[in-house]
Scaffold this motif. Structure first.
Motif, PDB file in Angstrom:
ATOM      1  N   PRO A 118      17.732  -1.795  -8.650  1.00 54.91           N
ATOM      2  CA  PRO A 118      17.239  -2.432 -10.083  1.00 54.91           C
ATOM      3  C   PRO A 118      17.732  -1.188 -11.200  1.00 54.91           C
ATOM      4  N   PRO A 119      17.891  -1.547 -12.398  1.00 60.57           N
ATOM      5  CA  PRO A 119      18.561  -0.668 -13.181  1.00 60.57           C
ATOM      6  C   PRO A 119      17.510   0.705 -13.630  1.00 60.57           C
ATOM      7  N   PHE A 120      16.355   0.368 -13.114  1.00 62.74           N
ATOM      8  CA  PHE A 120      15.503   1.493 -13.682  1.00 62.74           C
ATOM      9  C   PHE A 120      15.174   2.485 -12.380  1.00 62.74           C
ATOM     10  N   PHE A 121      16.236   2.216 -11.440  1.00 60.11           N
ATOM     11  CA  PHE A 121      16.263   3.222 -10.161  1.00 60.11           C
ATOM     12  C   PHE A 121      17.711   3.642  -9.922  1.00 60.11           C
ATOM     13  N   PRO A 122      18.190   4.483 -11.028  1.00 56.32           N
ATOM     14  CA  PRO A 122      19.692   4.685 -11.021  1.00 56.32           C
ATOM     15  C   PRO A 122      19.747   5.682  -9.691  1.00 56.32           C
ATOM     16  N   LYS A 123      21.178   5.808  -9.063  1.00 52.18           N
ATOM     17  CA  LYS A 123      21.607   6.725  -8.018  1.00 52.18           C
ATOM     18  C   LYS A 123      20.798   8.140  -8.525  1.00 52.18           C
ATOM     19  N   GLY A 124      20.316   8.754  -7.585  1.00 51.06           N
ATOM     20  CA  GLY A 124      19.891  10.144  -7.700  1.00 51.06           C
ATOM     21  C   GLY A 124      18.520  10.089  -8.350  1.00 51.06           C
ATOM     22  N   SER A 125      17.929   8.926  -8.473  1.00 48.62           N
ATOM     23  CA  SER A 125      16.401   8.769  -9.037  1.00 48.62           C
ATOM     24  C   SER A 125      15.472   8.796  -7.953  1.00 48.62           C
ATOM     25  N   PHE A 126      14.162   8.992  -7.948  1.00 49.12           N
ATOM     26  CA  PHE A 126      13.020   8.942  -7.127  1.00 49.12           C
ATOM     27  C   PHE A 126      12.160   7.730  -7.531  1.00 49.12           C
ATOM     28  N   ILE A 127      11.448   7.192  -6.461  1.00 54.04           N
ATOM     29  CA  ILE A 127      10.216   6.544  -6.706  1.00 54.04           C
ATOM     30  C   ILE A 127       8.990   7.478  -6.424  1.00 54.04           C
ATOM     31  N   ASN A 128       8.305   7.687  -7.481  1.00 57.62           N
ATOM     32  CA  ASN A 128       7.156   8.533  -7.530  1.00 57.62           C
ATOM     33  C   ASN A 128       5.779   7.993  -7.229  1.00 57.62           C
ATOM     34  N   PHE A 129       4.956   8.303  -6.249  1.00 60.13           N
ATOM     35  CA  PHE A 129       3.743   8.138  -5.877  1.00 60.13           C
ATOM     36  C   PHE A 129       2.686   9.222  -6.380  1.00 60.13           C
ATOM     37  N   LEU A 130       1.786   8.794  -6.939  1.00 59.15           N
ATOM     38  CA  LEU A 130       0.305   9.617  -7.243  1.00 59.15           C
ATOM     39  C   LEU A 130      -0.514   9.334  -6.452  1.00 59.15           C
ATOM     40  N   VAL A 131      -1.050   9.794  -5.237  1.00 57.80           N
ATOM     41  CA  VAL A 131      -2.006   9.384  -4.306  1.00 57.80           C
ATOM     42  C   VAL A 131      -3.147  10.125  -4.209  1.00 57.80           C
ATOM     43  N   LYS A 132      -4.441   9.683  -4.198  1.00 58.37           N
ATOM     44  CA  LYS A 132      -5.731  10.223  -4.012  1.00 58.37           C
ATOM     45  C   LYS A 132      -6.171   9.567  -2.765  1.00 58.37           C
ATOM     46  N   ILE A 133      -6.236  10.465  -1.559  1.00 61.91           N
ATOM     47  CA  ILE A 133      -7.183  10.227  -0.434  1.00 61.91           C
ATOM     48  C   ILE A 133      -8.343  10.043  -0.655  1.00 61.91           C
ATOM     49  N   GLN A 134      -9.118   8.761  -0.355  1.00 58.84           N
ATOM     50  CA  GLN A 134     -10.548   8.561  -0.508  1.00 58.84           C
ATOM     51  C   GLN A 134     -11.433   8.638   0.679  1.00 58.84           C
ATOM     52  N   LYS A 135     -10.711   8.171   1.821  1.00 64.29           N
ATOM     53  CA  LYS A 135     -11.802   8.235   3.024  1.00 64.29           C
ATOM     54  C   LYS A 135     -10.557   8.056   4.134  1.00 64.29           C
ATOM     55  N   THR A 136     -11.008   8.722   5.367  1.00 62.51           N
ATOM     56  CA  THR A 136     -10.469   8.460   6.617  1.00 62.51           C
ATOM     57  C   THR A 136     -11.382   8.224   7.738  1.00 62.51           C
ATOM     58  N   GLN A 137     -11.036   6.978   8.687  1.00 65.06           N
ATOM     59  CA  GLN A 137     -12.027   6.603   9.780  1.00 65.06           C
ATOM     60  C   GLN A 137     -11.011   6.325  10.946  1.00 65.06           C
ATOM     61  N   SER A 138     -11.754   6.024  12.001  1.00 64.41           N
ATOM     62  CA  SER A 138     -11.116   5.656  13.292  1.00 64.41           C
ATOM     63  C   SER A 138     -10.674   4.043  13.191  1.00 64.41           C
ATOM     64  N   LEU A 139      -9.552   3.525  13.726  1.00 63.09           N
ATOM     65  CA  LEU A 139      -9.419   2.431  13.578  1.00 63.09           C
ATOM     66  C   LEU A 139     -10.601   1.290  14.140  1.00 63.09           C
ATOM     67  N   GLU A 140     -11.274   1.969  15.002  1.00 63.11           N
ATOM     68  CA  GLU A 140     -12.648   1.134  15.515  1.00 63.11           C
ATOM     69  C   GLU A 140     -13.520   0.902  14.364  1.00 63.11           C
ATOM     70  N   SER A 141     -13.879   2.113  13.531  1.00 66.39           N
ATOM     71  CA  SER A 141     -14.832   2.212  12.400  1.00 66.39           C
ATOM     72  C   SER A 141     -14.253   1.324  11.433  1.00 66.39           C
ATOM     73  N   ALA A 142     -13.013   1.261  10.932  1.00 65.46           N
ATOM     74  CA  ALA A 142     -12.315   0.368  10.150  1.00 65.46           C
ATOM     75  C   ALA A 142     -12.511  -0.982  10.393  1.00 65.46           C
ATOM     76  N   MET A 143     -12.205  -1.371  11.580  1.00 65.90           N
ATOM     77  CA  MET A 143     -12.392  -2.950  12.138  1.00 65.90           C
ATOM     78  C   MET A 143     -13.836  -3.372  12.036  1.00 65.90           C
ATOM     79  N   ALA A 144     -14.845  -2.353  12.463  1.00 69.73           N
ATOM     80  CA  ALA A 144     -16.330  -2.720  12.236  1.00 69.73           C
ATOM     81  C   ALA A 144     -16.443  -2.836  10.890  1.00 69.73           C
ATOM     82  N   GLU A 145     -16.247  -2.136   9.913  1.00 72.74           N
ATOM     83  CA  GLU A 145     -16.602  -2.188   8.675  1.00 72.74           C
ATOM     84  C   GLU A 145     -16.088  -3.351   8.006  1.00 72.74           C
TER      85      GLU A 145
END
Length: 343
Positions: A118-145
């Motif tokens: 798309p035009p708003f992503f010219p060559k040499g540009s970046f997609i920027n992500f601002l990320v805030k990690i809230q929680k980490t858990q095992s796959l088993e715990s996530a499935m149970a939840e």
């Protein structure tokens, strides 16, 4: 807009924030990152399921989406990175409560697909992500939840359905009492009152019927009618509607079950009021703005004409101990027998 996300494994979005450009560290696959605020929480491991908030922006701080706007955080299982756009190289080095800026080069994402850039992503540009990690858990715990959440939602839905069904029964009883009706009730729960009897022919499943009707909700609101005068009197707007008897094949599933059953109880020329429970109408989904979930429906109907359907061919059963023989095969055997006899 969706085309730019083809290489990402989860919904991309987060709240726009203007931040000063920090010192960036580059990953092996070419993404850049900087931890804006360390959280000092539990370290994320490969295989963990993380819950996080995220904003996706252009280099000019234009927000492309946000998990905050979506109303819930994103979740992903951390795995070995497969491409620069999956962000896994960065996720695997973070901890709970970390806030991080991740910059993914668009030249890597659109390599070989520059026609999709798309035009708003010219060559040499970046997609920027601002990320805030809230929680980490095992796959088993996530499935149970997740399963516990789904079970809770099912229980809440069932409880709501029970309440609505009870309210529906009360609504039907009140309507009958207010109108001083004495309806007949079928085993399915359909209630009906013959308001004009007739000795005309009775329809059978497969017959075509011509009917007039006016459909109302229990509060008396007209939601549909085949009769112009009725619609006009109620102020019902049905643009493009041809006001004429409605035609359908009864017992063929072309209409709601309450109609298929109800019209088979009438005679040609008769009129009736059908009180149709939601189970024989539009059920738990409802229909449009007027017919709510678990809403009973009230129809004043007239069966104008019955057009007999084509009778189905009757197949006679073969006598016991004998197999049915096709006429063509029997004729061939007879001809062969005659030929042998002549010889």
């Amino acid at each position: 807009m969706k085309k730019i996300f083809f290489c990402l494994i989860f919904p991309l979005a987060i709240v726009a924030q203007a931040v000063a450009q920090p010192a960036m560290t580059k990953t092996a696959r070419g993404a850049q990152y900087a931890i804006l605020k360390p959280g000092n929480g539990e370290k994320i491991k490969i295989g963990d399921v993380i819950t996080f908030q995220m904003t996706q922006k252009t280099d000019k701080d234009s927000v492309l989406g946000s998990t905050y706007q979506m109303g819930q955080p994103a979740m992903a299982q951390v795995q070995p990175s497969k491409n620069v756009g999956d962000l896994m190289d960065v996720f695997s080095i973070l901890s709970v409560n970390d806030s991080v800026l991740i910059k993914v080069p668009t030249d890597s994402i659109f390599a070989g697909h520059d026609d999709r850039r798309p035009p708003f992503f010219p060559k040499g540009s970046f997609i920027n992500f601002l990320v805030k990690i809230q929680k980490t858990q095992s796959l088993e715990s996530a499935m149970a939840e997740r399963n516990a959440k789904m079970e809770k939602e099912r229980a809440e839905k069932a409880a709501m359905a029970t309440q609505l069904k009870a309210a529906e029964a009360a609504t039907m009883a009140k309507y009958i009492a207010d109108k001083k009706l004495n309806p007949q009730t079928t085993p399915s729960g359909l209630k009906y009152v013959i308001t004009q009897a007739s000795a005309g022919k009775k329809p059978k499943a497969g017959d075509t019927l011509l009917v007039n009707y006016a459909g109302r909700t229990p509060d008396g609101k007209l939601f549909d009618s085949s009769i112009a005068e009725v619609a006009q009197a109620a102020g019902l707007q049905q643009p493009g509607r041809n006001y004429e008897p409605f035609k359908f094949v009864v017992g063929n599933g072309e209409v709601i079950p309450g109609w298929d059953e109800g019209f088979l109880l009438l005679n040609e020329g008769s009129k009736a009021t059908l009180i149709i429970p939601s189970a024989l109408g539009y059920g738990e989904r409802g229909a449009g703005e007027d017919i709510k979930p678990y809403s009973p429906l009230l129809f004043d109907v007239e069966l104008i004409k019955v057009i007999p359907g084509k009778p189905k061919p009757v197949v006679k059963a073969a006598p016991k101990g004998k197999r049915p023989v096709a006429k063509k095969a029997a004729a061939k055997r007879t001809a062969a027998k005659k030929k042998v006899t002549k010889q």
